[in-house]
Write a protein that holds these residues in place. Structure first.
Motif, PDB file in Angstrom:
ATOM      1  N   SER A  74      28.171  40.386  -8.677  1.00 15.57           N
ATOM      2  CA  SER A  74      27.104  39.385  -8.537  1.00 15.57           C
ATOM      3  C   SER A  74      27.717  37.991  -8.453  1.00 15.57           C
ATOM      4  N   VAL A  97      21.248  36.238  -6.379  1.00 13.54           N
ATOM      5  CA  VAL A  97      20.389  37.177  -5.633  1.00 13.54           C
ATOM      6  C   VAL A  97      21.029  37.485  -4.281  1.00 13.54           C
ATOM      7  N   ILE A 132      16.125  40.675  -7.676  1.00 15.72           N
ATOM      8  CA  ILE A 132      17.086  41.707  -7.264  1.00 15.72           C
ATOM      9  C   ILE A 132      16.464  43.101  -7.417  1.00 15.72           C
ATOM     10  N   VAL A 155      24.291  39.631  -4.349  1.00  9.75           N
ATOM     11  CA  VAL A 155      24.050  41.052  -4.600  1.00  9.75           C
ATOM     12  C   VAL A 155      23.408  41.722  -3.381  1.00  9.75           C
ATOM     13  N   LEU A 156      22.313  41.150  -2.899  1.00 11.47           N
ATOM     14  CA  LEU A 156      21.569  41.808  -1.825  1.00 11.47           C
ATOM     15  C   LEU A 156      22.362  41.909  -0.522  1.00 11.47           C
TER      16      LEU A 156
END
Ligand SMILES: [Zn+2]
Length: 327
Positions: free
Chosen positions: A253, A267, A300, A270-271
């Motif tokens: 992250s 966010v 998330i 991670v995505l």
């Protein structure tokens, strides 16, 4: 007449002798007196020199003491600064482990998993993992996970005053994983015995508090860390002998990087990486000062749950092993 002259001569002679005798007497006295004065002077000078020496010594010592005091005050100030970290909500906690996290953050964020263990599957499995807790953020993290009915994995350290949080992790169905009791790299990675001692201490500590016989492990800094003085293969071999399983991560992250990340950055970090793997182990940190990790969590989880054929699971022994190094 003659008699008178003789008397006079004698008298003059006598006077001369007396003068001479006086002269001799004066010199006889003067020499020792001068000698004495010289000696006394020498003694006085010697005493003065000794006194000056003592005074200089005393001054030197006082200077040293002042210097020491200043150094001590500086040390105390630095120590206080290092011991406490204040997070967004004004809470503070030990930061030795936070410092450690920063030390390996670069490594954690730059490691690229080659995905060789990733088996093709119709279902994408996502594992949320939180290192370094419990902390003042643990309850918030647990509340969010509960809100979405999602189970995660906590690789914890040994901390007093968090009994309730260790127990909540277990009671709410998450995996209680072992990270390190002390999380001090210099200690745990000094030797195989030191590592064993630290992990055993954590194992027994967690068993005492929760009744869990933990066997899922994450090495501080990951199995690929370059800090350990012991060959990591030796530690991996030891875990295998003990029937313990270690997990690294393939998505970071980035919440431990030098500069703090805001929730949006976490966010996106991670995505943007999740699609790369079928088995996604995401590294987060449950630590004071990582409030933005918690802020990012809801979005998330929502985005992952919205994805097709994707589940969020806690790590178990049967989970496909995401490991940077293998025995
Ligand atoms: Zn850690």
């Amino acid at each position: 007449m003659l008699r008178d002259k003789i008397d006079l001569d004698e008298s003059v002679e006598t006077n001369d002798r007396i003068t001479e005798a006086r002269k001799l007497g004066f010199i006889d006295i003067l020499v020792p007196v001068l000698t004495l004065i010289t000696i006394v002077n020498c003694i006085v000078i010697l005493i003065l020199v000794m006194n000056i020496g003592k005074k200089v010594n005393g001054l030197e010592q006082r200077l040293l003491l002042l210097e020491k005091k200043a150094l001590y005050e500086e040390y105390e100030a630095v120590k206080d600064k290092n011991q406490m970290v204040v997070d967004d909500s004004g809470n503070s906690s030990e930061v030795s482990e936070v410092a450690d996290i920063v030390a390996v953050a670069e490594l954690e964020d730059t490691y690229k998993w080659n995905g060789s263990e990733d088996s093709a599957s119709d279902i994408r499995r996502v594992y949320l993992t939180f290192d370094d807790g419990p902390s003042i953020n643990t309850d918030r993290i647990l509340d969010i996970l509960a809100q979405y009915g999602v189970k995660a994995t906590f690789f914890v350290v040994g901390k007093n005053g968090y009994t309730e949080q260790y127990q909540r992790i277990v009671e709410e169905g998450h995996t209680l994983g072992m990270h390190s009791y002390s999380h001090r790299y210099s200690e745990i990675y000094a030797s195989l015995d030191a590592y064993k001692e630290d992990l055993t201490k954590l194992h027994d500590f967690l068993y005492e508090l929760t009744g869990e016989d933990c066997n899922i492990v994450r090495f501080p800094g990951g199995s690929s860390n370059t800090i350990s003085k012991v060959d990591m293969q030796e530690l991996i071999h030891y875990l295998n002998q003990e029937n313990m399983v270690y997990f690294d991560w393939n998505v970071s992250s980035g919440d431990a990087s030098g500069e703090s990340k805001n929730a949006d950055q976490i966010v996106n970090n991670v995505l943007n990486q999740i699609d790369k793997y079928n088995n996604v182990v995401i590294l987060f940190h449950d630590a004071a000062g990582k409030g933005t990790t918690v802020d990012a969590l809801s979005e998330i989880i929502e985005k992952i749950l919205e994805s097709d054929n994707t589940v969020i699971l806690p790590i178990s022994e049967d989970t496909i092993k995401v490991q940077h190094l293998h025995e």
